[in-house]
Write an enzyme that holds these catalytic residues in place. Structure first.
Site, PDB file in Angstrom:
ATOM      1  N   LYS A  39       0.827  -1.216   0.000  1.00  0.00           N
ATOM      2  CA  LYS A  39       0.000   0.000   0.000  1.00  0.00           C
ATOM      3  C   LYS A  39       0.858   1.262   0.000  1.00  0.00           C
ATOM      4  CE  LYS A  39      -4.013   2.150   1.136  1.00  0.00           C
ATOM      5  NZ  LYS A  39      -4.693   2.584  -0.090  1.00  0.00           N
TER       6      LYS A  39
ATOM      7  N   CYS B  96      -1.710   9.083  -8.225  1.00  0.00           N
ATOM      8  CA  CYS B  96      -2.954   8.792  -7.511  1.00  0.00           C
ATOM      9  C   CYS B  96      -3.990   9.873  -7.832  1.00  0.00           C
ATOM     10  CB  CYS B  96      -2.755   8.717  -6.003  1.00  0.00           C
ATOM     11  SG  CYS B  96      -4.310   8.380  -5.154  1.00  0.00           S
TER      12      CYS B  96
ATOM     13  N   ALA C  35     -11.948   5.787  -4.246  1.00  0.00           N
ATOM     14  CA  ALA C  35     -11.268   6.998  -3.780  1.00  0.00           C
ATOM     15  C   ALA C  35     -10.958   6.783  -2.304  1.00  0.00           C
ATOM     16  CB  ALA C  35     -12.141   8.225  -3.995  1.00  0.00           C
TER      17      ALA C  35
END
Lengths: 307, 264
Positions: free
Chosen positions: A48, A134, A73
């Site tokens: 992550k 991102c 999101a």
């Protein structure tokens, strides 16, 4: 240990026993899926996104479904680099045959540099994946990924401090991905990861508002596979660094398609949510599919789609 | 935590949009903890792509039969509602942390409050509590009479009060209203509260009973991705972020949380 040369791949100095790894953000730090199978079976793991400080992420709802895909999101929720260094990376040390790639995110170049330096010093980290793409975090992240100049500057800064190879994860939300790929290559990137999610939105017919609290979300899943294939096909012909391909991979045939397009290894994301065993299943299935399509080894197939 | 195939035994509509689905399979033998859930693949294609979390209404552990009562809300549950006997169903589970019941003592009185499609998991819970010698009283709330489910089943476990918002069945009002009147359910009449239902109901219960210090557990619902704690889609904030734990994951830390643990 590499016991099967047909599946083995080498990219940017990393030697992987097979080309299949779970994608960042879809596999946490491995703990949840270690309940299902031995993580040593994976080619590598991409954990992550890790930031300097702890991030609590976005409000819920954080996900919405679309035909053949999902929007998310999450907002880079993670415990911060200190905690990742203290608990998450040491946890993964028990998997002796599992190269760890840490996805690094930030809002300023200084954040990326500081986090990259720290994690690259961890004994079991094999590479860094710079998250310049991102779509769900304001100020930063994606802005780095849409401007070749800034993307190059960031890459160069991180390369200066990193003790391990640096892969740069590219955004598909750009007019032309090639100049950005070339810019990060020129700045010293050891490899590329592509693609991150495509920005999308869904509305709730009852409330007349976006389903996701953040408004927009990143689209992933099989719906985006053709976009990923196209971008990897384009970029791999214009750069000389290896690519980790991702975007909607569900099975071994998808893996072969990505490798043919020009990827040297692949990451599996959303499919883990549908089937926790998808990565080991793909690895098990790969050789049979290679036989079926007359592929002698993964390495010889890289870029076969345009060579 | 396992993944496996089960076979559909029956799938019948019980009221408008609500179905009772019975399936049989090996992994069902592990479903011994009320309040856990299963993550169900709806169909075999990529639309819908994600699984659907469905609560466990009842389990026959010996015969490995799982009963789910679910409401058709969208594309996934619509496909699930078309399941026919003999069809295979891909299940992940049991998942999550269920209702704590091991600390219960014989002779205690448990108040089980359910709302709408939150009622089904309270059936299995009530049966397990009764097995431990705990007295169970149900208060179940619905919008209107035609939505009432599982009343007979719950009556066989414990006294059951039905509440409807329009008064067309049972008492008129909200489940919390019944606790105010002459049903002998004042705070001192019960030892522990278990609840599952819509967020406004859970919030009303938490706001009312948290200050009293009564023991209670709430089962939450949230849109999920992976269902196993990896994707962080279904988080909720904690009330007191001690030990650095500022959030909980509904799928793996929950779906059941002690009264007062999370913000609603």
């Amino acid at each position: 240990m590499i016991d099967n040369q047909r599946l083995a791949v080498s990219l940017a100095g990393l030697n992987l026993k097979n080309p299949v790894m779970p994608a960042s953000g879809c596999f946490g730090f491995g703990r949840e899926y270690a309940e299902f199978y031995d993580l040593n079976r994976l080619g590598a793991i991409v954990v992550k996104a890790t930031t300097m400080e702890e991030r609590l992420g976005n409000p819920v709802p954080r996900v919405a479904e679309t035909p053949g895909g999902m929007l998310n999101a999450i907002g880079l929720q993670n415990p911060g680099v200190d905690e990742v260094m203290k608990t998450e990376l040491p946890y993964l040390e028990q998997f002796k045959d599992l190269p760890v790639i840490v996805n690094v995110a930030g809002t300023e170049i200084e954040d990326y540099v500081a986090v990259s330096q720290r994690v690259s010093e961890a004994p079991n980290v094999s590479a860094i994946e710079l998250n310049i793409s991102c779509p769900n975090v304001k100020c930063g992240g994606i802005t780095f990924g849409t401007d070749p100049g800034i993307a190059g500057e960031l890459t160069a800064a991180v390369k200066k401090v990193s003790k391990v190879p640096v892969f740069v994860k590219l955004s598909p939300n750009v007019t032309d991905i090639v100049p950005i790929a070339q810019a990060v290559e020129a700045a010293g990137a050891d490899g590329l990861s592509m693609i991150n999610t495509l920005v999308g939105m869904r509305l709730n017919l009852k409330t007349r508002r976006p389903i996701i609290a953040n408004g927009t979300g990143g689209l992933s899943g099989p719906a985006i596979k053709p976009v990923a294939i196209r971008m990897i096909y384009q970029v791999s012909q214009q750069v000389n660094i290896p690519i980790i391909g991702m975007g909607g991979i569900q099975n071994a045939e998808d893996v072969l398609e990505f490798i043919m397009a020009g990827a040297s290894a692949v990451a599996v994301g959303t499919a883990n949510f549908v089937d926790p065993f998808v990565c080991p299943n793909i690895i098990d299935e790969l050789e049979q599919k290679m036989d079926e399509y007359g592929v002698s080894s993964i390495q010889e197939l890289v870029g076969a789609g345009w060579k | 935590m396992r993944k496996g195939m089960a076979t559909v035994l029956s799938n019948q509509q019980i009221v408008d949009r609500v179905f009772r689905l019975e399936v049989q399979g090996d992994l069902i033998g592990e479903m011994t903890w009320p309040g856990q859930f299963v993550h169900v693949r709806c169909g075999t294609g990529i639309d819908p792509l994600l699984r659907r979390p469905i609560s466990i209404c009842d389990v026959n552990v010996e015969e490995k039969i799982l009963t789910m009562v679910y409401r058709v809300e969208g594309h996934g549950t619509k496909i699930l509602s078309e399941s026919v006997p003999g069809q295979p169903l891909d299940l992940l589970g049991p998942l999550g942390q269920g209702f704590p019941i091991d600390e219960r003592k014989e002779g205690e009185h448990a108040l089980l409050i359910g709302g709408g499609i939150g009622v089904p998991p309270l059936y299995y819970l009530g049966k397990e509590l009764v097995k431990r010698g705990v007295k169970v009283t149900y208060v179940i709330g619905f919008g209107t009479a035609s939505q009432v489910i599982l009343e007979d089943e719950l009556q066989s476990v414990g006294t059951t009060y039905v509440v409807t918002m329009d008064g067309s069945a049972g008492e008129k009002g909200l489940v919390t209203d019944v606790l105010n009147e002459g049903f002998n359910l004042e705070d001192s009449a019960w030892d522990v509260l278990y609840s599952c239902g819509p967020l406004p109901m859970l919030k009303a219960l938490q706001d009312r009973f948290q200050p009293t210090g009564k023991e209670g557990y709430l089962s939450l619902e949230q849109r999920m991705g992976c269902g196993v704690g990896a994707c962080l889609a279904c988080v909720c904030q904690t009330q007191s972020p001690e030990n650095g734990k500022k959030y909980r994951k509904v799928c793996s830390d929950g779906p059941v949380f002690p009264l007062g643990e999370v913000k609603l």
